[in-house]
Design a protein around this motif. Sequence first.
Motif, PDB file in Angstrom:
ATOM      1  N   THR A 185       5.373  35.340  14.868  1.00 41.86           N
ATOM      2  CA  THR A 185       4.136  34.436  14.843  1.00 41.86           C
ATOM      3  C   THR A 185       3.151  35.502  15.299  1.00 41.86           C
ATOM      4  O   THR A 185       2.020  35.326  14.643  1.00 41.86           O
ATOM      5  N   ARG A 188       2.159  37.818  12.607  1.00 46.79           N
ATOM      6  CA  ARG A 188       1.693  37.412  11.415  1.00 46.79           C
ATOM      7  C   ARG A 188      -0.002  36.889  11.754  1.00 46.79           C
ATOM      8  O   ARG A 188      -0.846  37.207  11.017  1.00 46.79           O
ATOM      9  N   THR A 192      -2.808  38.814   9.911  1.00 46.40           N
ATOM     10  CA  THR A 192      -3.958  37.818   9.229  1.00 46.40           C
ATOM     11  C   THR A 192      -5.468  37.980   9.730  1.00 46.40           C
ATOM     12  O   THR A 192      -6.226  37.985   8.896  1.00 46.40           O
ATOM     13  N   ARG A 200       0.028  36.994   4.294  1.00 51.92           N
ATOM     14  CA  ARG A 200       1.277  36.144   4.095  1.00 51.92           C
ATOM     15  C   ARG A 200       1.849  36.682   2.898  1.00 51.92           C
ATOM     16  O   ARG A 200       3.158  36.550   2.864  1.00 51.92           O
ATOM     17  N   ILE A 203       3.751  39.994   3.766  1.00 52.67           N
ATOM     18  CA  ILE A 203       5.091  39.558   4.722  1.00 52.67           C
ATOM     19  C   ILE A 203       5.956  38.985   3.666  1.00 52.67           C
ATOM     20  O   ILE A 203       7.390  39.388   4.082  1.00 52.67           O
TER      21      ILE A 203
END
Length: 351
Positions: A185, A188, A192, A200, A203
């Motif tokens: 998390t 990300r 981002t 996204r 990944i």
Amino acid sequence: MPIKTDSPLARRIAAFIFLFFIFGLTFWVLSPFFASLAWAGILAYVTWPLHQRLCRHLPGRANLAALLMTLGVAATLLLPLLWVMFTVVVDVAAASATLKQLAIHGLPPLPAGVRAWPGGEWIAAQYQRVQADPAWVRAQVDALGLTDAAQLKALAGGVGRNAAKFGLAVFALFFLYRHGDSVLTQFRRVATRWLGAAARGYIQAVGVTVRAVVFGIVLTALAQGVLAGLGYWVAGIDAPALWGAITALVSLIPFVGPVVWIGLSLGLLVHGETQAALGLFLWGALVVSWVDNLIRPLVISGPTRIPFLLVFLGVLGGINAFGLIGLFLGPVLLAVSVAIWREWLVHARSV
């Protein structure tokens, strides 16, 4: 015009230098462990669905679930490796004795029936040319390293270092199971923030490629090693477990595995065991290579939507650049590059 020390530009430059210094030292400190951490991350990602299922059966006991998964993965990998290593040690001793005899006495005489085969005269001429040069034969045997005690000790030392890396990877695997959701998390969010919504897709490309490479390359190579080892055992090859392990390792590189079983088939042929040589060759061509040539491209190219040629080049280039972990890093880098390229194409069409 001099820059004021309390100006926003000066503070930004100082902050950049500070961050570069801190992250550079961090990279330097962790660099010896990157391979182990990468292996732990790959194992955690591939087995993550099993971990999630175990967590649902053990609600509120995340530490126990992580411990059980770590022990399960370690046992799944370690027990077969220990069996192979124990068998290989015995087979290496047998192979070393055989090679020493070969280096001393030279190649055995070619069976007389070989000359009656199609092209047999050419085969006999080439074999006699090699047989007449015992120094070349000894040099080739010495190049294998199985008759040199110093090289065998160095090989044992390399095995020990790899065992230590494996232990570190297993140790890190527990913490990835325990905190993997939080780490992913945070990654990300940072990705981002810096790359926007396209992060996204990148990944996702990494995840799909890692899983496809694991099942398409590693498991296929293991299957080839097992099938080839079975063929070696039936054909009466000395040290079948050793040659099976060598076949599995060599098969990690696409289309290189046949070199092993073709060479062993020729060795049987040279010793007059025509039926065993033909059977081993057919087993390798129809069974072992079938696993490589059919399953590997389907498993890799299908999920990743990347041409198999790129995956092939990514594997070779990754191994050359990063070692064994390059099996995954090479295709992953190409997958991200392809994802970026396709995103640019979409933007170009929309303009």
